[in-house]
Write a protein that holds these residues in place. Structure first.
Motif, PDB file in Angstrom:
ATOM      1  N   ILE A  46       0.805  -1.223   0.000  1.00 27.20           N
ATOM      2  CA  ILE A  46       0.000   0.000   0.000  1.00 27.20           C
ATOM      3  C   ILE A  46       0.840   1.277   0.000  1.00 27.20           C
ATOM      4  CG2 ILE A  46      -1.948  -1.132   1.119  1.00 27.20           C
ATOM      5  CD1 ILE A  46      -1.130   0.066   3.756  1.00 27.20           C
ATOM      6  N   ALA A  47       2.107   1.171   0.415  1.00 30.73           N
ATOM      7  CA  ALA A  47       2.936   2.378   0.534  1.00 30.73           C
ATOM      8  C   ALA A  47       4.061   2.439  -0.482  1.00 30.73           C
ATOM      9  CB  ALA A  47       3.520   2.479   1.943  1.00 30.73           C
ATOM     10  N   GLY A  48       4.538   1.282  -0.916  1.00 29.68           N
ATOM     11  CA  GLY A  48       5.674   1.250  -1.822  1.00 29.68           C
ATOM     12  C   GLY A  48       6.921   0.748  -1.106  1.00 29.68           C
ATOM     13  N   PRO A  49       8.071   0.830  -1.769  1.00 36.53           N
ATOM     14  CA  PRO A  49       9.324   0.271  -1.223  1.00 36.53           C
ATOM     15  C   PRO A  49       9.901   1.134  -0.097  1.00 36.53           C
ATOM     16  CG  PRO A  49       9.761   1.376  -3.301  1.00 36.53           C
ATOM     17  CD  PRO A  49       8.268   1.429  -3.109  1.00 36.53           C
ATOM     18  N   PHE A  50       9.313   1.008   1.092  1.00 37.64           N
ATOM     19  CA  PHE A  50       9.700   1.882   2.197  1.00 37.64           C
ATOM     20  C   PHE A  50      11.131   1.636   2.658  1.00 37.64           C
ATOM     21  CE2 PHE A  50       7.512  -1.809   4.062  1.00 37.64           C
ATOM     22  CZ  PHE A  50       8.483  -2.291   4.931  1.00 37.64           C
ATOM     23  N   GLN A  51      11.708   0.476   2.304  1.00 37.42           N
ATOM     24  CA  GLN A  51      13.086   0.203   2.715  1.00 37.42           C
ATOM     25  C   GLN A  51      14.076   1.190   2.109  1.00 37.42           C
ATOM     26  OE1 GLN A  51      10.989  -1.951   1.274  1.00 37.42           O
ATOM     27  NE2 GLN A  51      11.089  -3.995   2.220  1.00 37.42           N
ATOM     28  N   ARG A  52      13.667   1.851   1.016  1.00 44.03           N
ATOM     29  CA  ARG A  52      14.605   2.759   0.354  1.00 44.03           C
ATOM     30  C   ARG A  52      13.985   4.078  -0.092  1.00 44.03           C
ATOM     31  NH1 ARG A  52      13.348  -1.342  -3.292  1.00 44.03           N
ATOM     32  NH2 ARG A  52      12.456  -0.652  -5.288  1.00 44.03           N
ATOM     33  N   ASP A  53      12.684   4.259   0.126  1.00 48.20           N
ATOM     34  CA  ASP A  53      12.000   5.454  -0.374  1.00 48.20           C
ATOM     35  C   ASP A  53      11.374   6.224   0.782  1.00 48.20           C
ATOM     36  OD1 ASP A  53      10.778   6.890  -2.878  1.00 48.20           O
ATOM     37  OD2 ASP A  53       9.102   6.582  -1.490  1.00 48.20           O
TER      38      ASP A  53
END
Length: 214
Positions: A46-53
């Protein structure tokens, strides 16, 4: 540390980005209504690639905070209803009155989509290890997981009845004797019951108490 403390660390741009991601994972440790790894997967969906964004990281935090806030509101409302019921002499809550205390029973605000996301995770990571050829209830749950995923959560009345029967069979297995005699079988039944609950949550969008949850 508390959920709020970790949330502040996620938002603190003065911290190294990896530490902020770790703080989000700590938030998930404290609020994981569909399990730790499935919750992380759903946040990524739902949020996207939070590990890098950065934007995805903040969006993921907003999502988990909003869901947790709704859970807390549900617990407050439940406590209010129970106080009123006790004043009327109703000491035992109705069977259909879902108790939100303890572990959150659903992902508040997105019960169906979160349950379906969790079922996708279970299909990849959990269900293969739970399959046993001569287990009708387990095989039924496996089939219904696939049915729920293919239909977006919609089940026929016949499938719903099969789910109720399979869940009842699995609950019946989870007795102290089974845990002491065969803990592997006990935990397998427990995990299959969790999968059944996810199927039912996906099928009713979390609006009613799950018969699969006991």
């Amino acid at each position: 540390m508390s959920f709020g403390t970790y949330a502040r660390k996620v938002r603190d741009t003065s911290l190294p980005y990896g530490l902020r991601v770790s703080a989000l994972r700590s938030c998930v440790q404290l609020y994981r209504p569909i399990g730790f790894h499935a919750t992380l997967g759903f946040l990524k969906e739902i949020a996207g690639p939070f590990q890098r964004d950065e934007a995805a990281l903040l969006k993921a935090l907003d999502a988990i905070e909003a869901s947790r806030a709704q859970w807390h509101a549900d617990m407050r409302e439940y406590a209010h209803r129970r106080r009123q019921a006790k004043q009327r002499g109703q000491r035992i809550p109705p069977a259909q009155d879902r108790n939100p205390n303890g572990s959150p029973p659903i992902w508040y605000g997105a019960a169906r989509s979160a349950a379906l996301s969790a079922l996708r995770y279970w299909t990849r990571k959990r269900l293969p290890a739970l399959r046993v050829t001569a287990d009708e209830a387990g095989n039924t749950v496996d089939v219904l997981v696939a049915a729920a995923l293919s239909s977006g959560g919609d089940l026929t009345s016949e499938q719903r009845q099969l789910l109720v029967l399979a869940a009842a069979e699995l609950r019946g297995r989870m007795q102290p004797d089974l845990w002491s005699d065969d803990p592997v079988a006990y935990y397998r039944a427990r995990d299959l019951l969790k999968a059944a609950y996810l199927v039912e949550t996906a099928s009713n969008d979390g609006q009613t108490r799950s018969s699969a949850d006991g």
